[in-house]
Design a protein around this motif. Structure first.
Motif, PDB file in Angstrom:
ATOM      1  N   GLN A   1      -3.054   3.265   9.004  1.00 58.12           N
ATOM      2  CA  GLN A   1      -3.763   2.476   8.001  1.00 58.12           C
ATOM      3  C   GLN A   1      -4.255   1.146   8.571  1.00 58.12           C
ATOM      4  O   GLN A   1      -5.247   0.597   8.136  1.00 58.12           O
ATOM      5  CB  GLN A   1      -2.849   2.217   6.787  1.00 58.12           C
ATOM      6  CG  GLN A   1      -2.518   3.473   6.034  1.00 58.12           C
ATOM      7  CD  GLN A   1      -3.759   4.213   5.589  1.00 58.12           C
ATOM      8  OE1 GLN A   1      -4.528   3.714   4.779  1.00 58.12           O
ATOM      9  NE2 GLN A   1      -3.988   5.393   6.154  1.00 58.12           N
TER      10      GLN A   1
ATOM     11  N   GLY B   1       4.988   4.761  -3.558  1.00 60.04           N
ATOM     12  CA  GLY B   1       5.865   5.928  -3.667  1.00 60.04           C
ATOM     13  C   GLY B   1       7.310   5.478  -3.617  1.00 60.04           C
ATOM     14  O   GLY B   1       7.649   4.360  -4.036  1.00 60.04           O
ATOM     15  N   GLN B   2       8.165   6.340  -3.078  1.00 59.80           N
ATOM     16  CA  GLN B   2       9.598   6.031  -3.063  1.00 59.80           C
ATOM     17  C   GLN B   2       9.882   4.732  -2.306  1.00 59.80           C
ATOM     18  O   GLN B   2      10.571   3.848  -2.811  1.00 59.80           O
ATOM     19  CB  GLN B   2      10.345   7.186  -2.414  1.00 59.80           C
ATOM     20  CG  GLN B   2      11.799   7.189  -2.784  1.00 59.80           C
ATOM     21  CD  GLN B   2      12.519   8.334  -2.097  1.00 59.80           C
ATOM     22  OE1 GLN B   2      12.228   9.494  -2.349  1.00 59.80           O
ATOM     23  NE2 GLN B   2      13.433   8.002  -1.226  1.00 59.80           N
TER      24      GLN B   2
ATOM     25  N   ASN C   1      11.927   0.805   8.152  1.00 62.10           N
ATOM     26  CA  ASN C   1      12.365   1.823   7.187  1.00 62.10           C
ATOM     27  C   ASN C   1      13.691   2.485   7.596  1.00 62.10           C
ATOM     28  O   ASN C   1      14.054   3.537   7.063  1.00 62.10           O
ATOM     29  CB  ASN C   1      11.257   2.857   6.931  1.00 62.10           C
ATOM     30  CG  ASN C   1      10.861   3.629   8.184  1.00 62.10           C
ATOM     31  OD1 ASN C   1      11.712   3.909   9.034  1.00 62.10           O
ATOM     32  ND2 ASN C   1       9.598   3.984   8.298  1.00 62.10           N
TER      33      ASN C   1
ATOM     34  N   GLY D   1       6.475  -0.207   6.401  1.00 61.85           N
ATOM     35  CA  GLY D   1       7.336   0.710   5.655  1.00 61.85           C
ATOM     36  C   GLY D   1       7.107   2.166   6.014  1.00 61.85           C
ATOM     37  O   GLY D   1       8.043   2.947   6.152  1.00 61.85           O
ATOM     38  N   ALA D   2       5.842   2.567   6.163  1.00 56.96           N
ATOM     39  CA  ALA D   2       5.524   3.971   6.502  1.00 56.96           C
ATOM     40  C   ALA D   2       5.571   4.146   8.009  1.00 56.96           C
ATOM     41  O   ALA D   2       5.200   3.231   8.760  1.00 56.96           O
ATOM     42  CB  ALA D   2       4.144   4.333   5.983  1.00 56.96           C
ATOM     43  N   ASN D   3       5.987   5.321   8.450  1.00 55.90           N
ATOM     44  CA  ASN D   3       6.012   5.594   9.886  1.00 55.90           C
ATOM     45  C   ASN D   3       4.600   5.574  10.451  1.00 55.90           C
ATOM     46  O   ASN D   3       3.695   6.178   9.877  1.00 55.90           O
ATOM     47  CB  ASN D   3       6.653   6.953  10.145  1.00 55.90           C
ATOM     48  CG  ASN D   3       8.162   6.888   9.974  1.00 55.90           C
ATOM     49  OD1 ASN D   3       8.803   5.920  10.376  1.00 55.90           O
ATOM     50  ND2 ASN D   3       8.731   7.906   9.348  1.00 55.90           N
TER      51      ASN D   3
ATOM     52  N   VAL E   1       0.956   6.129   4.385  1.00 59.27           N
ATOM     53  CA  VAL E   1       0.797   7.148   5.439  1.00 59.27           C
ATOM     54  C   VAL E   1       0.489   6.456   6.767  1.00 59.27           C
ATOM     55  O   VAL E   1       0.359   5.228   6.832  1.00 59.27           O
ATOM     56  CB  VAL E   1      -0.337   8.147   5.086  1.00 59.27           C
ATOM     57  CG1 VAL E   1       0.094   9.091   3.983  1.00 59.27           C
ATOM     58  CG2 VAL E   1      -1.609   7.420   4.715  1.00 59.27           C
TER      59      VAL E   1
ATOM     60  N   GLY F   1       7.606   2.373  -1.244  1.00 54.70           N
ATOM     61  CA  GLY F   1       6.793   1.256  -1.747  1.00 54.70           C
ATOM     62  C   GLY F   1       7.313   0.690  -3.059  1.00 54.70           C
ATOM     63  O   GLY F   1       7.378  -0.535  -3.242  1.00 54.70           O
TER      64      GLY F   1
ATOM     65  N   GLN G   1       0.860  -1.190   0.000  1.00 50.74           N
ATOM     66  CA  GLN G   1       0.000   0.000   0.000  1.00 50.74           C
ATOM     67  C   GLN G   1       0.893   1.236   0.000  1.00 50.74           C
ATOM     68  O   GLN G   1       1.714   1.408   0.907  1.00 50.74           O
ATOM     69  CB  GLN G   1      -0.904   0.006   1.239  1.00 50.74           C
ATOM     70  CG  GLN G   1      -1.943   1.110   1.167  1.00 50.74           C
ATOM     71  CD  GLN G   1      -2.401   1.604   2.527  1.00 50.74           C
ATOM     72  OE1 GLN G   1      -1.614   1.719   3.451  1.00 50.74           O
ATOM     73  NE2 GLN G   1      -3.679   1.899   2.641  1.00 50.74           N
TER      74      GLN G   1
HETATM   75  P1  NAD Z   1       6.044   9.164  -1.251  1.00 50.74           P
HETATM   76  O1  NAD Z   1       5.307  10.438  -1.204  1.00 50.74           O
HETATM   77  O2  NAD Z   1       7.116   8.942  -2.255  1.00 50.74           O
HETATM   78  O3  NAD Z   1       5.001   7.964  -1.447  1.00 50.74           O
HETATM   79  C1  NAD Z   1       3.813   7.834  -0.730  1.00 50.74           C
HETATM   80  C2  NAD Z   1       2.846   6.993  -1.581  1.00 50.74           C
HETATM   81  O4  NAD Z   1       1.659   6.755  -0.829  1.00 50.74           O
HETATM   82  C3  NAD Z   1       2.398   7.680  -2.871  1.00 50.74           C
HETATM   83  O5  NAD Z   1       2.294   6.702  -3.887  1.00 50.74           O
HETATM   84  C4  NAD Z   1       1.017   8.220  -2.518  1.00 50.74           C
HETATM   85  O6  NAD Z   1       0.160   8.315  -3.671  1.00 50.74           O
HETATM   86  C5  NAD Z   1       0.531   7.132  -1.608  1.00 50.74           C
HETATM   87  N1  NAD Z   1      -0.523   7.535  -0.683  1.00 50.74           N
HETATM   88  C6  NAD Z   1      -0.715   8.720  -0.085  1.00 50.74           C
HETATM   89  N2  NAD Z   1      -1.811   8.667   0.702  1.00 50.74           N
HETATM   90  C7  NAD Z   1      -2.297   7.419   0.593  1.00 50.74           C
HETATM   91  C8  NAD Z   1      -3.381   6.734   1.168  1.00 50.74           C
HETATM   92  N3  NAD Z   1      -4.233   7.342   2.022  1.00 50.74           N
HETATM   93  N4  NAD Z   1      -3.566   5.440   0.841  1.00 50.74           N
HETATM   94  C9  NAD Z   1      -2.720   4.817  -0.004  1.00 50.74           C
HETATM   95  N5  NAD Z   1      -1.694   5.407  -0.582  1.00 50.74           N
HETATM   96  C10 NAD Z   1      -1.474   6.695  -0.287  1.00 50.74           C
HETATM   97  O7  NAD Z   1       6.584   8.945   0.240  1.00 50.74           O
HETATM   98  P2  NAD Z   1       7.750   7.970   0.721  1.00 50.74           P
HETATM   99  O8  NAD Z   1       9.023   8.722   0.772  1.00 50.74           O
HETATM  100  O9  NAD Z   1       7.671   6.680  -0.033  1.00 50.74           O
HETATM  101  O10 NAD Z   1       7.300   7.757   2.246  1.00 50.74           O
HETATM  102  C11 NAD Z   1       6.278   6.846   2.604  1.00 50.74           C
HETATM  103  C12 NAD Z   1       6.396   6.584   4.090  1.00 50.74           C
HETATM  104  O11 NAD Z   1       7.695   6.065   4.390  1.00 50.74           O
HETATM  105  C13 NAD Z   1       6.242   7.819   4.989  1.00 50.74           C
HETATM  106  O12 NAD Z   1       5.644   7.413   6.196  1.00 50.74           O
HETATM  107  C14 NAD Z   1       7.663   8.232   5.265  1.00 50.74           C
HETATM  108  O13 NAD Z   1       7.791   8.965   6.471  1.00 50.74           O
HETATM  109  C15 NAD Z   1       8.318   6.870   5.375  1.00 50.74           C
HETATM  110  N6  NAD Z   1       9.769   6.905   5.178  1.00 50.74           N
HETATM  111  C16 NAD Z   1      10.319   7.390   4.030  1.00 50.74           C
HETATM  112  C17 NAD Z   1      11.696   7.397   3.880  1.00 50.74           C
HETATM  113  C18 NAD Z   1      12.351   7.898   2.641  1.00 50.74           C
HETATM  114  O14 NAD Z   1      13.596   8.019   2.639  1.00 50.74           O
HETATM  115  N7  NAD Z   1      11.616   8.169   1.572  1.00 50.74           N
HETATM  116  C19 NAD Z   1      12.532   6.931   4.912  1.00 50.74           C
HETATM  117  C20 NAD Z   1      11.941   6.439   6.083  1.00 50.74           C
HETATM  118  C21 NAD Z   1      10.555   6.454   6.196  1.00 50.74           C
END
Ligand code: NAD
Length: 418
Positions: free
Chosen positions: A300, A222-223, A344, A317-319, A297, A225, A219
């Protein structure tokens, strides 16, 4: 009649700390020192906008603890951010760094703004002024920012350049998550997803999953996932469902990730992909899969839907994708959770490698980065697993207990100054 009020983000963070402190029998004196943040800086600063008007923005930099080394934590640009949340996120960084054994404390920064509504030039001016305002706290030996929601490698490059201009020479180790051209690390972009992949595979090993091909639903494409899905597929796990904010797609026989990526590039999302059925973001959580990776996010998996989850393993994966109410339900149902604090952590681990490479001015190839990431994150996983099994507590509480113990040890052995 008493009115029950919802706990603030920082109160929730303190409750998680209290539970870990109970597990390790931490003294009241030690608790008092760790329950609050060390420093909190609020800044209000003007930025000249493209139309020549001046807007005043508010930002923060909070350091929760620096007993084990310099503070480490991202910078978030988001309209709905406040000091309470920044304090909670700073505390989480202390535990995350300690849980995986990095020699860092924890911090976080933020500016209340909507980066999507700013031009590149406005974003650069805002970033450079914010970096200047918090420059009294940050630096390679003091506190090292990184990207978080709403910020990216370009924003980190501007911060690095601003700090360097103040110093009169390039200070590459002042931030991580920078572009490779200015001292960034190979492998940083995929790092959170790669770490999540390594731990998912360890989790499957621990659970003795004997299905020929385990399946996964992701779910949040993004980066984090996308990297996780791609790397799990490369490791032989069948990706059957993925989603983004508009909804998801499901094919029990597996998704063709190459074709899906082409579709996503053209359509701007995964929904409508021809070789799969559409599913909602609620449905994807409850699919019959071996592994579920919530990477979108927070909140969930909640007290409401935790009872209906059919996955055997969840890699968070998401915080905070799993709410505090859901944790005991999942534990009682024997669903194994790799919690966010390590799931993560690949991001901050490779940020640590980036800082080390900048300090020594000697850079490693991606293969070496990935090998070292595997070593650090897998070692942390087994330390946490042993604590979880020995103390009969879930993986999240075990990770917190180990982390809090490490920070408490550092605080105690250093003593109280003066
Ligand atoms: P991102 O913005 O690249 O991706 C988020 C994805 O989730 C997008 O595809 C978006 O369309 C989707 N999304 C948003 N709301 C949604 C919902 N209600 N239901 C389903 N999908 C939804 O963000 P990311 O960098 O991949 O970060 C995602 C999570 O991972 C966050 O909690 C972030 O704090 C955590 N995180 C990211 C990193 C990093 O380096 N990118 C590191 C550690 C933790």
């Amino acid at each position: 009649m008493a009115v029950e009020t919802r706990a603030s983000a920082f109160q929730t963070a303190q409750r998680r700390f209290d539970a870990a402190a109970d597990v390790i029998g931490l003294s009241d004196d030690a608790r008092r020192g760790l329950r609050d943040v060390k420093r909190e800086l609020t800044v209000h600063f003007p930025v000249r906008m493209d139309d020549a008007s001046v807007r005043v923005f508010t930002g923060w930099r909070v350091q929760h603890n620096i007993s084990r080394g310099p503070a480490k934590g991202g910078i978030r640009y988001h309209p709905n951010i406040n000091l309470d949340l920044v304090k909670a996120l700073a505390m989480l960084m202390t535990w995350k760094c300690a849980a995986v054994g990095l020699p860092y404390g924890g911090s976080k920064g933020a500016v209340a703004c909507d980066p999507n509504k700013l031009s590149m030039s406005e974003l650069e001016h805002l970033t450079r002024r914010y970096a200047t305002e918090i420059a009294i706290l940050i630096g390679p030996e003091k506190d090292i920012p990184a990207p978080d929601m709403g910020t990216n490698p370009q924003v980190m490059a501007w911060i690095m350049d601003t700090i360097s201009m103040h110093s009169g020479h390039s200070v590459t180790a002042s931030v991580t998550g920078k572009p490779v051209d200015v001292g960034g690390s190979e492998g940083r972009i995929d790092a959170p997803g790669r770490g999540a992949t390594y731990l998912t595979l360890e989790g499957l090993k621990y659970l003795h999953v004997d299905e020929e091909t385990p399946t996964v639903a992701v779910q949040g494409y993004g980066q984090v996932g996308r990297s996780t899905a791609r790397l799990l597929a490369e490791a032989g796990v069948k990706v059957v469902a993925v989603s983004d904010s508009r909804g998801g797609v499901y094919n029990p026989n597996g998704l063709d990730l190459g074709a899906l990526e082409e579709h996503r590039q053209v359509r701007g999302g995964v929904t409508g992909f021809k070789k799969a059925d559409n599913v909602t973001n609620d449905e994807i959580i409850e699919l019959p899969v071996t592994v579920l990776v919530p990477a979108a996010v927070q909140d969930q998996i909640t007290g409401e839907n935790a009872g209906r989850i059919r996955a055997r393993l969840i890699t968070e994966g998401a915080n905070a994708a799993i709410s505090p109410e859901a944790d005991p339900i999942l534990h009682d149902r024997n669903i194994f959770v790799v919690p966010d604090i390590i799931a993560n952590a690949g991001g901050v681990i490779v940020s640590y490698f980036e800082w080390v490479q900048d300090l020594q001015a000697f850079f490693w190839e991606e293969e070496e980065i990935n090998t070292k990431l595997h070593h650090v994150i897998t070692r942390a996983f087994y330390e946490i697993l042993h604590t979880s099994v020995n103390k009969r507590i879930d993986m999240r509480l075990a990770a917190y207990a180990l982390a809090v113990q490490r920070v408490a040890n550092a605080t105690t052995v250093r003593g109280i100054y003066p």
